[in-house]
Enzyme design. Structure first.
Site, PDB file in Angstrom:
ATOM      1  N   GLU A 175      20.043  33.813 -10.597  1.00  0.00           N
ATOM      2  CA  GLU A 175      20.447  32.365  -9.854  1.00  0.00           C
ATOM      3  C   GLU A 175      19.003  31.805  -9.773  1.00  0.00           C
ATOM      4  OE1 GLU A 175      23.183  31.231  -9.697  1.00  0.00           O
ATOM      5  OE2 GLU A 175      24.342  32.789 -10.260  1.00  0.00           O
ATOM      6  N   CYS A 222      18.792  26.021  -3.148  1.00  0.00           N
ATOM      7  CA  CYS A 222      18.850  26.176  -4.630  1.00  0.00           C
ATOM      8  C   CYS A 222      19.853  24.743  -5.068  1.00  0.00           C
ATOM      9  CB  CYS A 222      19.170  27.567  -4.877  1.00  0.00           C
ATOM     10  SG  CYS A 222      20.911  28.026  -4.344  1.00  0.00           S
TER      11      CYS A 222
HETATM   12  P1  NAP Z   1      10.546  33.847  -6.110  1.00  0.00           P
HETATM   13  O1  NAP Z   1       8.914  33.527  -5.664  1.00  0.00           O
HETATM   14  O2  NAP Z   1      10.842  33.768  -7.670  1.00  0.00           O
HETATM   15  O3  NAP Z   1      10.852  34.962  -5.300  1.00  0.00           O
HETATM   16  C1  NAP Z   1      12.089  35.538  -5.671  1.00  0.00           C
HETATM   17  C2  NAP Z   1      12.097  37.091  -5.294  1.00  0.00           C
HETATM   18  O4  NAP Z   1      11.835  37.827  -6.294  1.00  0.00           O
HETATM   19  C3  NAP Z   1      11.533  37.504  -4.043  1.00  0.00           C
HETATM   20  O5  NAP Z   1      12.362  38.375  -3.370  1.00  0.00           O
HETATM   21  C4  NAP Z   1      10.290  38.074  -4.523  1.00  0.00           C
HETATM   22  O6  NAP Z   1       9.745  39.135  -3.545  1.00  0.00           O
HETATM   23  C5  NAP Z   1      10.820  38.722  -5.627  1.00  0.00           C
HETATM   24  N1  NAP Z   1       9.681  38.921  -6.712  1.00  0.00           N
HETATM   25  C6  NAP Z   1       8.394  38.088  -7.164  1.00  0.00           C
HETATM   26  N2  NAP Z   1       8.008  38.748  -7.584  1.00  0.00           N
HETATM   27  C7  NAP Z   1       8.362  39.904  -8.046  1.00  0.00           C
HETATM   28  C8  NAP Z   1       8.015  40.987  -8.864  1.00  0.00           C
HETATM   29  N3  NAP Z   1       6.886  41.005  -9.787  1.00  0.00           N
HETATM   30  N4  NAP Z   1       8.891  42.244  -9.015  1.00  0.00           N
HETATM   31  C9  NAP Z   1       9.886  42.314  -8.374  1.00  0.00           C
HETATM   32  N5  NAP Z   1      10.210  41.215  -7.487  1.00  0.00           N
HETATM   33  C10 NAP Z   1       9.654  40.294  -7.410  1.00  0.00           C
HETATM   34  O7  NAP Z   1      11.287  32.771  -5.391  1.00  0.00           O
HETATM   35  P2  NAP Z   1      11.480  32.352  -3.950  1.00  0.00           P
HETATM   36  O8  NAP Z   1      10.100  31.351  -3.651  1.00  0.00           O
HETATM   37  O9  NAP Z   1      11.677  33.472  -2.988  1.00  0.00           O
HETATM   38  O10 NAP Z   1      12.537  31.614  -3.642  1.00  0.00           O
HETATM   39  C11 NAP Z   1      12.493  29.919  -4.063  1.00  0.00           C
HETATM   40  C12 NAP Z   1      13.004  29.764  -5.554  1.00  0.00           C
HETATM   41  O11 NAP Z   1      14.272  30.500  -5.612  1.00  0.00           O
HETATM   42  C13 NAP Z   1      13.374  28.230  -5.694  1.00  0.00           C
HETATM   43  O12 NAP Z   1      12.942  28.085  -6.850  1.00  0.00           O
HETATM   44  C14 NAP Z   1      14.933  28.351  -5.560  1.00  0.00           C
HETATM   45  O13 NAP Z   1      15.234  27.091  -6.414  1.00  0.00           O
HETATM   46  C15 NAP Z   1      15.257  29.472  -6.105  1.00  0.00           C
HETATM   47  N6  NAP Z   1      16.594  29.807  -5.338  1.00  0.00           N
HETATM   48  C16 NAP Z   1      17.846  29.912  -6.382  1.00  0.00           C
HETATM   49  C17 NAP Z   1      18.926  30.252  -5.755  1.00  0.00           C
HETATM   50  C18 NAP Z   1      20.334  30.333  -6.625  1.00  0.00           C
HETATM   51  O14 NAP Z   1      21.184  30.655  -6.179  1.00  0.00           O
HETATM   52  N7  NAP Z   1      20.062  29.803  -7.803  1.00  0.00           N
HETATM   53  C19 NAP Z   1      18.999  30.431  -4.360  1.00  0.00           C
HETATM   54  C20 NAP Z   1      17.933  30.423  -3.754  1.00  0.00           C
HETATM   55  C21 NAP Z   1      16.618  30.156  -4.149  1.00  0.00           C
HETATM   56  P3  NAP Z   1       8.359  38.722  -2.779  1.00  0.00           P
HETATM   57  O15 NAP Z   1       8.648  37.649  -1.544  1.00  0.00           O
HETATM   58  O16 NAP Z   1       7.982  40.016  -2.006  1.00  0.00           O
HETATM   59  O17 NAP Z   1       7.185  38.176  -3.360  1.00  0.00           O
END
Ligand code: NAP
Length: 671
Positions: A256, A295
């Site tokens: 997602e 999102c």
């Molecule tokens: P993100 O930076 O991509 O991080 C998402 C998750 O991935 C976090 O738990 C992060 O952990 C983890 N992560 C990052 N790098 C990783 C790695 N190398 N190995 C394992 N895990 C890793 O996104 P975010 O900033 O938290 O969220 C914002 C984004 O999410 C926006 O773009 C939004 O559109 C999207 N979103 C989508 C939905 C949906 O349902 N489609 C819902 C909510 C948000 P850490 O925090 O520890 O880095």
């Protein structure tokens, strides 16, 4: 100072010396230390697979649904503990409601689906039995069973509670253990919710583990029976799904991701009308709830050229009234999750320069201060959305949305689709023909279409609200994944398998009697037997009853159903379906009930419905009826009674099938 811990192999593990400092977006100061613990990821996977999986699979779907409902109630009972932390994330109480109560509501919805739509057994039956041989003795049936691995849930920072629970519900209902990894920035709220669930004592050992901080080599340890469910940015999604072990093992990866959701103001909606006002309120809600960090938020506002100015003014006026400040106070909008997140949003706004100009931005008073995440809503205007590219590609994950004009509906649909795949698009219209055209042109690009207007002014569930019964996900840019959607979301954690075999084999595997399987003669009339005593396959053959012309006429005049096929020999004969006057189908059903019913008070409490009725052969005056009743399926419903579904077949004197259906009865348990 909060110190959220991981929960690994049945133990809480405190943050390690290299823990990250979490800066609170409201105060700008350090509020927590998280991560850095030396976790044994291989042992965590082993613990889930060896302990959690078998314990969950020993339960039926209904056992697990009851457990999920009880978990929701346990969280509900202690939700103020979660609200106490919610404000630290920058979210207002209203924002927290969507996260916390939204999560509880989602768990309850999933539990309800499990009880109503899944069997009280271990095998889910998917679709009808397929006949595979000419004589019909060799059959096919799709089933689904829980995967034998672990589900790793990697969640975004914006919904620390709902984001976990919307994945956990379907995973547990499927019978699969989970390892949850929340985004570090808001992990303390997820951790508090995990503690509540674990302390409830409802979950079997190994069913739920928590990683605060990095995932180390966890993904490299996953195999063909595991699932990764990721929510986050497209960039992280691409990186994680490219993990060699996941590709090599074809490990399921449900994503997602971010999404440039659009909302279309229908061409029929005039400024000043109730539908116009609804559209304005919807845009303002989506820009300001969670400070636009959703999102599903509206990133692109599409309006007819003629109404663009009026719309821009109306939205800007409302946005200007939004109070921004400490989410623990009266402010309508809180802070973004971090100062970094605020900077990331400002960077995207800067990158959109040249394609857009601001209509209303930074008008509101905001608390300043180093390290804080407060940001006023930014309404942008893009005059030429065909020439623009970045506005359809770059997600500002905050209170930012861009207004753009469309010429006609095809143009509006084309612009909406330029997001490259989104979670949701919405349309406000009072014209069903407009709705149809937009749906046909856009549905392929969007996981959900939210269509609202004057007739449902007060009933709409909201553009940005994913619901447990409806699919949440989207194609392309949005990740290509699906979550929720009732039982559909559960099946992501199960293997669908086509079983080929005889009716007896299918009956044994599914626990549901399949026509052609052995009929079991019970010791007495099955309606005299309580729920527990009735065996699957237990069969009753009734006496025979002749259908006379007098019966047909009596029934016709009694009910008022004097359709010519029952009353007029010549007219009936002229109809390609009938040999002459025939009995009413409903007369046959009534006679069938009269043949199999057991009149005395007994364990059968009520007849609650009838499924899949088909009339297969006309019954003429003089024909005889005989009925076969077979116990097909049993489902426990309450503390005192369960549902028994009977396969009912009506035969004529030549043993030809004339009608078939499934009869539902509520039957008391053993006294
Ligand atoms: P993100 O930076 O991509 O991080 C998402 C998750 O991935 C976090 O738990 C992060 O952990 C983890 N992560 C990052 N790098 C990783 C790695 N190398 N190995 C394992 N895990 C890793 O996104 P975010 O900033 O938290 O969220 C914002 C984004 O999410 C926006 O773009 C939004 O559109 C999207 N979103 C989508 C939905 C949906 O349902 N489609 C819902 C909510 C948000 P850490 O925090 O520890 O880095």
């Amino acid at each position: 100072m909060l110190t959220p811990s991981s929960f690994a192999c049945g133990q809480w593990v405190a943050p390690g010396p290299d823990a990250a400092q979490i800066i609170g977006p409201v105060s700008g100061g350090v509020i927590a230390r998280a991560g850095g613990a030396a976790l044994d990821y291989a042992a965590m996977v082993e613990h889930a697979v060896q302990r959690g999986g078998p314990a969950l699979r020993a339960m039926t779907f209904h056992d697990r649904a009851r457990m999920i409902k009880a978990l929701a109630q346990a969280i509900d009972a202690r939700k103020e503990e979660l609200y106490a932390l919610n404000g630290l994330t920058g979210a207002t109480r209203k924002d927290g409601w969507a996260d916390i109560e939204g999560g509880i509501f989602t768990l309850l919805g999933i539990a309800g689906k499990g009880r109503r739509e899944m069997p009280d057994g271990h095998v889910y039956v998917d679709g009808p039995v397929e006949a595979l041989s000419r004589k019909g003795g060799f059959l096919g049936q799709h089933i689904a069973v829980p995967l034998r691995g672990v589900a790793v849930h990697i969640n975004a920072f914006n919904f620390p509670v709902w984001g976990m629970l919307e994945k956990l519900g379907p995973t547990l209902l499927a019978g699969v253990p989970a390892i949850v990894k929340p985004a570090t920035q808001t992990c303390y709220l997820t951790e508090a919710c995990v503690r509540i669930m674990l302390e409830s004592g409802l979950l079997p050992d190994g069913a739920l583990q928590l990683i605060v901080g990095g995932t180390g080599d966890l993904l490299s340890r996953l195999g063909p029976q595991d699932v990764v469910s990721f929510t986050g940015s497209a960039e992280t999604g691409l990186k994680l799904r490219s993990t060699p072990a996941l590709l090599r093992n074809a490990t399921r990866f449900v994503a997602e991701q971010d999404s440039l959701n659009a909302s279309i103001l229908g061409p029929d909606v005039a400024p000043g009308s109730p539908a116009f006002d609804l559209f304005v309120r919807q845009v303002v809600t989506e820009m300001t709830v969670k400070a636009g960090q959703k999102c599903t938020a509206i990133r692109r506002i599409l309006a007819p050229e003629a109404h663009l100015d009026a719309l821009g003014e109306a939205i800007a006026a409302r946005l200007g009234q939004v109070t921004i400040g400490d989410p623990a106070g009266d402010a309508e909008m809180g802070a973004l999750a971090s100062a970094d997140q605020k900077q990331a949003v400002l960077d995207v706004i800067a990158a959109l320069e040249g394609e857009t100009c601001a209509i209303a931005s930074g008008q509101n008073d905001i608390p300043e201060g180093p390290g804080t995440g407060f940001l006023a809503p930014h309404l942008l205007h893009c005059a030429d959305p065909d020439a623009a590219a970045r506005v359809h590609e770059m997600e500002a994950f905050g209170p930012v949305s861009t207004l753009m004009p469309y010429r006609d509906l095809d143009h509006a649909a084309a612009l909406a689709n330029r997001g490259g795949g989104s979670l949701v698009a919405s349309l406000v219209t009072d014209d069903p023909a407009v709705a149809r055209q937009v749906a046909v042109e856009t549905a392929a690009w969007h996981g959900r279409l939210y269509i609202t207007g004057t007739s449902v002014l007060k009933e709409g569930t909201g553009h940005g609200a994913p619901l447990p019964a409806l699919v949440h996900g989207g194609p392309g840019r949005a990740g290509g994944g699906e979550e929720l959607g009732g039982v559909r979301g559960v099946l992501h954690y199960m293997q669908r398998t086509a079983i080929q075999g005889s009716a007896d084999v299918l009956t044994a595997i599914t626990g549901q009697w399949v026509p052609g399987a052995a009929e079991i003669a019970g010791p007495e009339h099955p309606f005299r037997r309580n729920f527990d005593a009735i065996g699957i396959g237990e069969t009753l053959w009734t006496e025979t009853r002749q259908v006379t012309l007098e019966d047909i006429e009596h029934f016709a005049h009694f009910t008022g159903d004097t359709f010519y096929a029952h009353m007029d020999e010549d007219a009936a004969r002229a109809n390609p379906f009938f040999p002459g006057r025939v009995a009413h189908g409903y007369l046959l059903l009534s006679f069938a009930a009269g043949l199999f019913v057991q009149p005395d008070p007994g364990p059968v409490l009520a007849n609650t419905g009838l499924n899949g009725l088909s009339f297969q052969k006309p019954v003429s005056p003089g024909d005889s009826l005989r009925v076969r009743l077979v116990a097909r399926r049993k489902t426990r419903r309450t503390d005192s009674y369960g549902e028994v579904a009977w396969h009912v077949t009506l035969y004529n004197q030549d043993r030809e099938q004339v009608a078939e259906y499934e009869l539902l009865t509520m039957v008391a348990y053993a006294a």
